[in-house]
Design an enzyme around this catalytic site. Sequence first.
Site, mmCIF file in Angstrom:
data_model
loop_
_atom_site.group_PDB
_atom_site.id
_atom_site.type_symbol
_atom_site.label_atom_id
_atom_site.label_comp_id
_atom_site.label_asym_id
_atom_site.label_seq_id
_atom_site.Cartn_x
_atom_site.Cartn_y
_atom_site.Cartn_z
ATOM 1 C CE1 TYR A 54 -4.087 -1.785 -0.295
ATOM 2 C CE2 TYR A 54 -3.122 -3.202 1.231
ATOM 3 C CZ TYR A 54 -4.132 -2.734 0.168
ATOM 4 O OH TYR A 54 -5.077 -3.709 -0.178
ATOM 5 N NE ARG A 57 -0.409 -0.209 -5.828
ATOM 6 C CZ ARG A 57 0.763 -0.896 -6.032
ATOM 7 N NH1 ARG A 57 0.799 -1.869 -5.210
ATOM 8 N NH2 ARG A 57 1.671 -0.640 -6.986
ATOM 9 C CD GLN A 87 -16.310 -0.984 -7.995
ATOM 10 O OE1 GLN A 87 -16.045 -2.004 -7.873
ATOM 11 N NE2 GLN A 87 -16.458 -0.261 -9.136
ATOM 12 C CG ASN A 88 -11.426 4.060 -8.380
ATOM 13 O OD1 ASN A 88 -11.493 2.833 -8.508
ATOM 14 N ND2 ASN A 88 -11.502 5.082 -9.419
ATOM 15 C CG ASP A 90 -7.867 7.403 -7.296
ATOM 16 O OD1 ASP A 90 -8.451 8.242 -7.059
ATOM 17 O OD2 ASP A 90 -7.862 6.366 -8.055
ATOM 18 C CG HIS A 105 -13.661 -1.322 -2.467
ATOM 19 N ND1 HIS A 105 -13.651 -1.846 -3.961
ATOM 20 C CD2 HIS A 105 -14.965 -1.874 -1.883
ATOM 21 C CE1 HIS A 105 -14.539 -2.753 -3.953
ATOM 22 N NE2 HIS A 105 -15.415 -2.929 -2.823
ATOM 23 N N GLY A 171 -15.612 2.922 -15.910
ATOM 24 C CA GLY A 171 -14.453 2.135 -15.683
ATOM 25 C C GLY A 171 -14.377 0.988 -14.500
ATOM 26 C CB THR A 172 -16.277 -0.633 -12.508
ATOM 27 O OG1 THR A 172 -16.286 -1.881 -11.632
ATOM 28 C CG2 THR A 172 -17.576 -0.122 -12.756
ATOM 29 C CB SER A 173 -14.002 -5.556 -14.352
ATOM 30 O OG SER A 173 -13.704 -5.617 -12.893
HETATM 31 P P1 OAD Z 1 -11.093 -3.561 -12.625
HETATM 32 O O1 OAD Z 1 -9.394 -3.797 -12.868
HETATM 33 O O2 OAD Z 1 -11.427 -4.894 -12.296
HETATM 34 O O3 OAD Z 1 -11.810 -2.911 -13.944
HETATM 35 C C1 OAD Z 1 -11.288 -1.849 -14.411
HETATM 36 C C2 OAD Z 1 -12.153 -1.588 -15.754
HETATM 37 O O4 OAD Z 1 -11.551 -0.348 -16.266
HETATM 38 C C3 OAD Z 1 -12.260 -2.414 -16.852
HETATM 39 O O5 OAD Z 1 -13.404 -2.899 -16.988
HETATM 40 C C4 OAD Z 1 -11.533 -1.694 -18.009
HETATM 41 O O6 OAD Z 1 -11.746 -2.307 -19.414
HETATM 42 C C5 OAD Z 1 -11.844 -0.583 -17.688
HETATM 43 N N1 OAD Z 1 -10.840 0.557 -18.102
HETATM 44 C C6 OAD Z 1 -9.648 0.194 -18.422
HETATM 45 N N2 OAD Z 1 -8.976 1.393 -18.911
HETATM 46 C C7 OAD Z 1 -10.055 2.512 -18.957
HETATM 47 C C8 OAD Z 1 -10.245 3.782 -19.264
HETATM 48 N N3 OAD Z 1 -9.113 4.524 -19.810
HETATM 49 N N4 OAD Z 1 -11.265 4.296 -19.204
HETATM 50 C C9 OAD Z 1 -12.446 3.658 -18.581
HETATM 51 N N5 OAD Z 1 -12.443 2.354 -18.262
HETATM 52 C C10 OAD Z 1 -11.282 1.769 -18.308
HETATM 53 O O7 OAD Z 1 -11.156 -2.362 -11.414
HETATM 54 P P2 OAD Z 1 -12.529 -2.445 -10.411
HETATM 55 O O8 OAD Z 1 -13.866 -2.724 -11.304
HETATM 56 O O9 OAD Z 1 -12.630 -0.900 -10.038
HETATM 57 O O10 OAD Z 1 -10.968 -3.894 -4.655
HETATM 58 O O11 OAD Z 1 -12.100 -3.265 -9.506
HETATM 59 C C11 OAD Z 1 -13.228 -3.436 -8.378
HETATM 60 C C12 OAD Z 1 -12.350 -3.763 -7.015
HETATM 61 O O12 OAD Z 1 -11.349 -5.023 -7.262
HETATM 62 C C13 OAD Z 1 -11.378 -2.850 -6.520
HETATM 63 O O13 OAD Z 1 -11.982 -1.692 -5.841
HETATM 64 C C14 OAD Z 1 -10.435 -3.315 -5.891
HETATM 65 C C15 OAD Z 1 -10.143 -4.523 -6.672
HETATM 66 O O14 OAD Z 1 -9.676 -5.767 -6.012
HETATM 67 C C16 OAD Z 1 -10.255 -3.930 -3.440
HETATM 68 O O15 OAD Z 1 -9.165 -3.771 -3.470
HETATM 69 C C17 OAD Z 1 -10.993 -4.025 -2.143
#
Ligand code: OAD
Length: 229
Positions: A54, A57, A87-88, A90, A105, A171-173
């Site tokens: 961390y 990070r 969820q970020n 930062d 988170h 921007g979340t999976s």
């Molecule tokens: P992920 O890494 O799972 O997903 C990131 C998403 O961002 C994907 O769908 C990418 O396609 C997309 N992406 C990449 N570049 C991008 C851009 N320039 N503009 C828009 N989208 C873009 O991240 P999260 O979904 O945030 O939790 O992950 C969820 C949680 O899992 C996080 O909060 C963290 C992680 O483990 C903890 O640490 C508790």
Amino acid sequence: MKPKLVVFTGAGISAESGIKTFRDSDGLWEEYNIIDVATPQAWEKDKALVLDFYNKRRKQVIEAKPNKAHQALVALQKKYDVHIITQNIDDLHERAGSKKVLHLHGEIMKSRSSTDPSLIYKIKGSELKIGDRCERGSQLRPHIVWFGEMVPEMEKAYTIAEKAEIFMVVGTSMVVYPAAGLINYVQRNIPKYLIDPSDVTVGGITNLTVIKEKAGIGLPKLVEELLAL
Ligand code: OAD
């Protein structure tokens, strides 16, 4: 009263600021094993390793700057009551100038007592070390929700999402629960937008417009349209 617009963000919105996502091909979970650095078990086993993960990070976040996507959400505040649920960990939404930000988170710039979760502190500088203690003498840990832990802000997030008049996902999976389930609390009939350059699966959601672009491109365009309404 301004219409209530709720934005649910993930690592993708900070990608163009140089902060790695988790699950993309060069993502953090390719480099590290979640179990070793982001679980209560990891903390029990090797506090120094978790702190180091961390600290790295945190240094990246301090060096990063908000990008066009964070800034576009700030511009929206002129016309909308904007609530960001992120969820970020930062602080780029806040540094850009967004006023209402809920972190599901945790927050990388804060620490908390490892025995009393109500004792939360701003971290001075970039490092949290072994021997840094809360006012009651317990080791400080990062103020992060680890895998296997409760997400204390979830109830607050559901209440915000239920009242949304416009909802955006950026921007979340959408694979980490309970956060990803937030969209199911949004009213069926309101407009929803999803911005992500990859295909993201969100089943059974009505009135959804998918914008398959990077946040720095897709979000400013969408914001311009919403400000012109
Ligand atoms: P992920 O890494 O799972 O997903 C990131 C998403 O961002 C994907 O769908 C990418 O396609 C997309 N992406 C990449 N570049 C991008 C851009 N320039 N503009 C828009 N989208 C873009 O991240 P999260 O979904 O945030 O939790 O992950 C969820 C949680 O899992 C996080 O909060 C963290 C992680 O483990 C903890 O640490 C508790």
